[in-house]
Design an enzyme around this catalytic site. Structure first.
Site, PDB file in Angstrom:
ATOM      1  CE1 TYR A 128      -8.136  -7.251  -8.905  1.00 37.67           C
ATOM      2  CE2 TYR A 128      -7.661  -5.453  -7.404  1.00 37.67           C
ATOM      3  CZ  TYR A 128      -8.465  -6.025  -8.355  1.00 37.67           C
ATOM      4  OH  TYR A 128      -9.595  -5.368  -8.752  1.00 37.67           O
ATOM      5  CB  SER A 129      -0.689  -9.427  -4.834  1.00 31.25           C
ATOM      6  OG  SER A 129      -1.279  -8.386  -4.096  1.00 31.25           O
ATOM      7  CD  GLU A 244      -9.289  -5.753  -0.830  1.00 29.35           C
ATOM      8  OE1 GLU A 244      -8.632  -6.638  -0.259  1.00 29.35           O
ATOM      9  OE2 GLU A 244      -8.972  -5.269  -1.931  1.00 29.35           O
ATOM     10  CB  SER A 383       0.858  -1.102   2.209  1.00 25.36           C
ATOM     11  OG  SER A 383       1.305   0.021   1.479  1.00 25.36           O
ATOM     12  CD  GLU A 385       3.607   1.568   5.209  1.00 26.08           C
ATOM     13  OE1 GLU A 385       4.098   1.310   6.324  1.00 26.08           O
ATOM     14  OE2 GLU A 385       2.846   0.788   4.601  1.00 26.08           O
TER      15      GLU A 385
END
Length: 398
Positions: A128-129, A244, A383, A385
């Protein structure tokens, strides 16, 4: 919600305990309790043992090999595994890509991949990242260009957990560079042995090799490995992330960590010669995190009990992810702080370590490294946030 166990649930708990005592070796338990890395063999043998028992995928539907357990049984199983010191199942296959395959893949893909996942034959990692696409995952640039019966993949993934052991990677790739960010992404299943794939280690602060960079250079992937429709991968990615985030709550593991923390504080003394558990500051912090953990457990049970009744884990999964991550970090920090000056020994070279070996509490040697590692929990899976933004928009309407 009634948290008192029925006679049937108590009998099930006894069955799980008997299986764990018979199956999990003392060496694996030692690694778990000492926060030492498990070997690939440890993880694979555990999955194969669960599969042989018929417990290879507790959360899967029965038609794919699941157990048919209800939410309370799955909760009991997770809690007992954590309490006893059993390994966690590799989430990338069992809990992440498998639900996507079950819901969106072709029958041919289901027939091929699902038996290999549940039996422990295939090890999966997540693609993914990217360096410029983490929390803003839709900005990913790894491309997949159709060439006859293949896609040609080029690009880079990063923070790829345990890719050095993986047989397969599920990957988000951009198949339409002209579309809006979320609309040009597809979901590919890629064999890690394919020519053109390079795995490069990223060494972490605790000196561990858990994460990697994965490079794709003209990697030819059969088009039949596309899950669902081309350019619909963002839908599948969101579905996967919901699962997840629910798993990141790790209630059972945190309860086991809390029990070990209490034992540690009872057996270690502060400067005043009294057990650390009698230090009012430690005691208050332990009490606070224990209350938060109890609330998280109830919330988690409510959410998992709705599985199968809704399309996808909703914003409640974001709540579990945020609080579960924070609780894990707090428990690790408290344990590391309880070591006092001995906590720095994880960072010393071998000679320096040997010089304090007579005083060093070796049964907690890896706690400082673990406290470094657990800092990642508020980042991966989206994250904190970002999760708070989801909660604000979808639950509070702000």
């Amino acid at each position: 919600m009634d948290l008192n166990l029925t006679q049937e649930q108590l009998a099930f708990r006894d069955e799980v305990r008997a299986f764990l005592e018979k199956t999990v070796s003392d060496e694996v338990r030692r690694k778990i309790f000492m926060n030492e890395p498990l070997s690939p063999e440890d993880r694979i043998e555990w999955q194969k043992a669960l599969y042989a028992q018929g417990w290879g995928a507790p959360s899967w539907p029965v038609e794919y090999g699941g157990t048919g357990w209800d939410a309370v049984q799955r909760h009991i199983f997770d809690e007992e595994c954590a309490r006893y010191g059993a390994p966690e199942q590799l989430a990338f296959g069992i809990k992440m890509v498998a639900p996507v395959i079950q819901k969106y893949a072709s029958q041919e893909q289901k027939d091929f991949f699902l038996p290999r996942i549940i039996s422990g034959q295939d090890w999966w990692c997540q693609g993914y990242s990217e360096p410029g696409a983490g929390s803003d995952l839709a900005s990913l640039k790894t491309s997949a260009v159709r060439d006859g019966d293949y896609y040609v993949v080029n690009g880079q993934k990063t923070w790829t957990t345990l890719a050095q052991f993986a047989d397969w990677i599920f990957c988000l790739v951009r198949t339409d560079p002209t579309a809006k960010k979320q609309e040009g992404i597809s979901f590919l299943l890629i064999d890690m042995k394919t020519p053109g794939i390079t795995v490069r280690p990223i060494i972490m602060l605790d000196d561990g090799h858990e994460i990697n960079e994965v490079w794709f250079e003209n990697v030819r992937v059969p088009a039949k490995n596309l899950v669902g429709e081309e350019n619909k991968g963002w839908t599948y990615a969101k579905f996967l992330l919901g699962h997840e985030r629910t798993g990141i709550a790790r209630v059972g593991r945190s309860k086991a960590a809390l029990a070990r923390l209490k034992e540690m504080l009872a057996n270690r003394t502060g400067n005043d010669g009294k057990p650390l558990i009698e230090d009012v500051r430690f005691r208050d912090r332990v009490a606070a995190v224990e209350l938060e953990l109890q609330a998280l457990e109830i919330t988690n049970l409510k959410l998992v009990s709705t599985e199968g009744k809704q399309h996808n884990p909703g914003p409640e999964a974001s709540i579990l992810k945020v609080k579960g991550s924070e609780i894990q970090q707090t428990l690790a920090e408290l344990a590391s702080q309880a070591l006092g000056p001995y906590g720095v020994a994880h960072l010393l070279d071998s000679d320096e370590h040997d010089n304090i070996s007579s005083a060093f509490p070796t049964d907690f040697e890896h706690l400082t490294g673990y406290s470094f590692n657990v800092r990642k929990t508020t980042i991966y899976g989206g994250s904190s946030e970002v999760q708070k933004g989801i909660i604000t928009r979808t639950m509070l309407g702000l």
